[in-house]
Design a protein around this motif. Structure first.
Motif, PDB file in Angstrom:
ATOM      1  N   LEU A  70     115.514   9.956  -6.641  1.00 41.95           N
ATOM      2  CA  LEU A  70     114.325   9.105  -6.647  1.00 41.95           C
ATOM      3  C   LEU A  70     113.877   8.824  -8.072  1.00 41.95           C
ATOM      4  CD1 LEU A  70     112.057   7.782  -4.847  1.00 41.95           C
ATOM      5  CD2 LEU A  70     110.744   9.874  -5.285  1.00 41.95           C
ATOM      6  N   ARG A  71     113.931   9.847  -8.914  1.00 35.94           N
ATOM      7  CA  ARG A  71     113.491   9.686 -10.302  1.00 35.94           C
ATOM      8  C   ARG A  71     114.370   8.706 -11.079  1.00 35.94           C
ATOM      9  NH1 ARG A  71     109.339  10.174  -9.395  1.00 35.94           N
ATOM     10  NH2 ARG A  71     107.914  11.918  -9.616  1.00 35.94           N
ATOM     11  N   GLY A  72     115.568   8.410 -10.557  1.00 35.80           N
ATOM     12  CA  GLY A  72     116.414   7.436 -11.221  1.00 35.80           C
ATOM     13  C   GLY A  72     115.836   6.040 -11.226  1.00 35.80           C
ATOM     14  N   TRP A  73     114.878   5.764 -10.293  1.00 34.41           N
ATOM     15  CA  TRP A  73     114.360   4.394 -10.243  1.00 34.41           C
ATOM     16  C   TRP A  73     112.869   4.317  -9.915  1.00 34.41           C
ATOM     17  CZ3 TRP A  73     112.437   2.857  -5.445  1.00 34.41           C
ATOM     18  CH2 TRP A  73     112.825   3.632  -4.337  1.00 34.41           C
ATOM     19  N   SER A  74     112.217   5.438  -9.673  1.00 31.35           N
ATOM     20  CA  SER A  74     110.805   5.404  -9.301  1.00 31.35           C
ATOM     21  C   SER A  74     110.027   6.494 -10.023  1.00 31.35           C
ATOM     22  CB  SER A  74     110.663   5.598  -7.784  1.00 31.35           C
ATOM     23  OG  SER A  74     109.297   5.738  -7.424  1.00 31.35           O
ATOM     24  N   GLN A  75     108.785   6.175 -10.396  1.00 23.10           N
ATOM     25  CA  GLN A  75     107.880   7.158 -10.985  1.00 23.10           C
ATOM     26  C   GLN A  75     106.793   7.579 -10.002  1.00 23.10           C
ATOM     27  OE1 GLN A  75     108.285   8.735 -13.974  1.00 23.10           O
ATOM     28  NE2 GLN A  75     110.254   7.684 -13.811  1.00 23.10           N
ATOM     29  N   ALA A  76     106.997   7.293  -8.716  1.00 23.94           N
ATOM     30  CA  ALA A  76     106.026   7.707  -7.702  1.00 23.94           C
ATOM     31  C   ALA A  76     105.869   9.230  -7.731  1.00 23.94           C
ATOM     32  CB  ALA A  76     106.486   7.262  -6.312  1.00 23.94           C
ATOM     33  N   PRO A  77     104.646   9.746  -7.643  1.00 26.33           N
ATOM     34  CA  PRO A  77     104.457  11.195  -7.674  1.00 26.33           C
ATOM     35  C   PRO A  77     105.147  11.887  -6.502  1.00 26.33           C
ATOM     36  CG  PRO A  77     102.409  10.069  -7.117  1.00 26.33           C
ATOM     37  CD  PRO A  77     103.372   9.019  -7.529  1.00 26.33           C
ATOM     38  N   VAL A  78     105.590  13.122  -6.747  1.00 24.00           N
ATOM     39  CA  VAL A  78     106.302  13.917  -5.744  1.00 24.00           C
ATOM     40  C   VAL A  78     105.603  15.260  -5.595  1.00 24.00           C
ATOM     41  CG1 VAL A  78     108.463  15.076  -5.158  1.00 24.00           C
ATOM     42  CG2 VAL A  78     108.518  12.809  -6.230  1.00 24.00           C
ATOM     43  N   LEU A  79     105.263  15.591  -4.350  1.00 23.84           N
ATOM     44  CA  LEU A  79     104.695  16.893  -4.004  1.00 23.84           C
ATOM     45  C   LEU A  79     105.727  17.661  -3.193  1.00 23.84           C
ATOM     46  CD1 LEU A  79     102.416  19.004  -3.617  1.00 23.84           C
ATOM     47  CD2 LEU A  79     101.603  17.618  -1.687  1.00 23.84           C
ATOM     48  N   ALA A 107     109.542  16.721  -9.899  1.00 25.94           N
ATOM     49  CA  ALA A 107     108.377  16.915  -9.032  1.00 25.94           C
ATOM     50  C   ALA A 107     107.111  17.037  -9.868  1.00 25.94           C
ATOM     51  CB  ALA A 107     108.558  18.154  -8.157  1.00 25.94           C
ATOM     52  N   ASP A 108     105.989  16.604  -9.286  1.00 32.37           N
ATOM     53  CA  ASP A 108     104.704  16.666  -9.989  1.00 32.37           C
ATOM     54  C   ASP A 108     103.860  17.869  -9.574  1.00 32.37           C
ATOM     55  OD1 ASP A 108     104.417  13.845 -11.438  1.00 32.37           O
ATOM     56  OD2 ASP A 108     105.368  13.527  -9.500  1.00 32.37           O
ATOM     57  N   ASP A 109     104.092  18.390  -8.370  1.00 32.83           N
ATOM     58  CA  ASP A 109     103.284  19.492  -7.871  1.00 32.83           C
ATOM     59  C   ASP A 109     104.100  20.265  -6.845  1.00 32.83           C
ATOM     60  OD1 ASP A 109     101.160  21.186  -7.507  1.00 32.83           O
ATOM     61  OD2 ASP A 109      99.796  19.691  -6.663  1.00 32.83           O
ATOM     62  N   TYR A 110     103.699  21.520  -6.582  1.00 32.93           N
ATOM     63  CA  TYR A 110     104.455  22.424  -5.711  1.00 32.93           C
ATOM     64  C   TYR A 110     103.460  23.205  -4.869  1.00 32.93           C
ATOM     65  CZ  TYR A 110     108.461  25.511  -4.591  1.00 32.93           C
ATOM     66  OH  TYR A 110     109.473  26.188  -3.964  1.00 32.93           O
ATOM     67  N   LEU A 111     103.567  23.066  -3.556  1.00 31.80           N
ATOM     68  CA  LEU A 111     102.661  23.751  -2.632  1.00 31.80           C
ATOM     69  C   LEU A 111     103.498  24.644  -1.725  1.00 31.80           C
ATOM     70  CD1 LEU A 111      99.772  24.101  -1.593  1.00 31.80           C
ATOM     71  CD2 LEU A 111     100.113  22.101  -0.136  1.00 31.80           C
ATOM     72  N   THR A 112     103.171  25.937  -1.717  1.00 29.45           N
ATOM     73  CA  THR A 112     103.960  26.915  -0.973  1.00 29.45           C
ATOM     74  C   THR A 112     103.463  27.033   0.463  1.00 29.45           C
ATOM     75  OG1 THR A 112     104.302  28.160  -3.023  1.00 29.45           O
ATOM     76  CG2 THR A 112     104.763  29.302  -0.967  1.00 29.45           C
ATOM     77  N   LYS A 113     104.413  27.039   1.409  1.00 34.71           N
ATOM     78  CA  LYS A 113     104.100  27.264   2.816  1.00 34.71           C
ATOM     79  C   LYS A 113     103.851  28.757   3.042  1.00 34.71           C
ATOM     80  CE  LYS A 113     107.370  23.649   4.306  1.00 34.71           C
ATOM     81  NZ  LYS A 113     108.627  23.401   5.031  1.00 34.71           N
ATOM     82  N   PRO A 114     102.915  29.122   3.936  1.00 32.43           N
ATOM     83  CA  PRO A 114     101.996  28.229   4.672  1.00 32.43           C
ATOM     84  C   PRO A 114     100.855  27.770   3.774  1.00 32.43           C
ATOM     85  CG  PRO A 114     101.551  30.510   5.236  1.00 32.43           C
ATOM     86  CD  PRO A 114     102.738  30.537   4.308  1.00 32.43           C
ATOM     87  N   PHE A 115     100.277  26.625   4.123  1.00 32.82           N
ATOM     88  CA  PHE A 115      99.196  26.065   3.318  1.00 32.82           C
ATOM     89  C   PHE A 115      98.133  25.507   4.259  1.00 32.82           C
ATOM     90  CE2 PHE A 115     102.679  23.081   3.822  1.00 32.82           C
ATOM     91  CZ  PHE A 115     102.059  22.036   4.474  1.00 32.82           C
TER      92      PHE A 115
END
Length: 229
Positions: free
Chosen positions: A71-80, A99-107
């Motif tokens: 995805l990063r090859g063509w888009s700068q959309a944020p990734v969670l 990736a822009d952020d990381y959320l650990t399961k469970p959340f």
């Protein structure tokens, strides 16, 4: 006048978690496209580029990290990233991939919605790079990692491809040698501009009509390189 609805790509192979996250996103006013595999995620991102991607790392046909890199090859959309993996190296790999952020399961749903709001606020104003590009006699499909010249496939090494994608992502912009070394080789690239000259030469040999007089991958003497269409 109606506010635009953010489009979110949800990449998660567990149906129960997908439903939980989709409901939370819809409560935030998002339009949700779901994918349960890496292949479906890549196809969905190409057909309907998202304003935000939410990605699980463990997919049945590949890794969420692979999806983020592509995805990063063509888009700068944020990734969670949503993942049950709690090891530091898993988080580092995902963040290094883009990736822009990381959320650990469970959340909790409250924290998920807050992070989604924060990432959508930070979304870059510039439009995503189109997944298919053409210059001269060359066509590049960023979603499939495929390069063709006159309709015939061109083999690029991973390093050559990475360098080309960075250049394509900044048309008309001068990219310094130091920046290209850092983005292609990471911290180990240092100041070794010899590597960069070799790979630029390889790209010109494979993609330019006349590598000695390039029309698209240009040298800015003493500074770096610039891609023009």
């Amino acid at each position: 006048m109606n506010e635009p609805v953010p489009r979110v790509l949800l990449v998660e192979d567990e149906a129960q978690i997908r439903r939980f996250v989709r409901l939370a996103l819809e409560e935030e006013g998002c339009a949700v496209l779901e994918a349960g595999t890496l292949a479906a995620a890549l196809a969905g991102a190409a057909s309907a580029p998202p304003e935000l991607a939410i990605v699980d790392l463990g997919l049945p046909d590949g890794s969420g990290v692979d999806f983020i890199r592509r995805l990063r090859g063509w888009s700068q959309a944020p990734v969670l990233v949503l993942s049950a993996r709690t090891e530091e190296h898993d988080k580092i790999n995902a963040l290094d991939a883009g990736a822009d952020d990381y959320l650990t399961k469970p959340f909790g749903v409250g924290e998920l919605r807050a992070r989604v709001r924060a990432l959508l606020r930070r979304q870059p104003a510039a439009a995503a790079q189109p997944p298919q590009l053409a210059f001269g006699r060359v066509k590049v499909d960023l979603t499939q990692r495929r390069v063709e010249r006159d309709g015939e496939p061109v083999h690029l090494t991973p390093t050559e491809y990475r360098l080309l994608v960075i250049l394509l992502g900044h048309p008309g912009q001068v990219l310094t040698q130091r920046r290209l070394l850092r983005e292609v080789w990471g911290a180990s690239g240092g100041d070794n501009s010899h590597y960069l000259r070799i790979y630029i030469s390889h790209l010109r040999q494979k993609l330019e009509d006349d590598p000695a007089q390039p029309r698209h991958i240009l040298t800015e003497t003493g500074v770096g390189y610039r891609f023009v269409t």
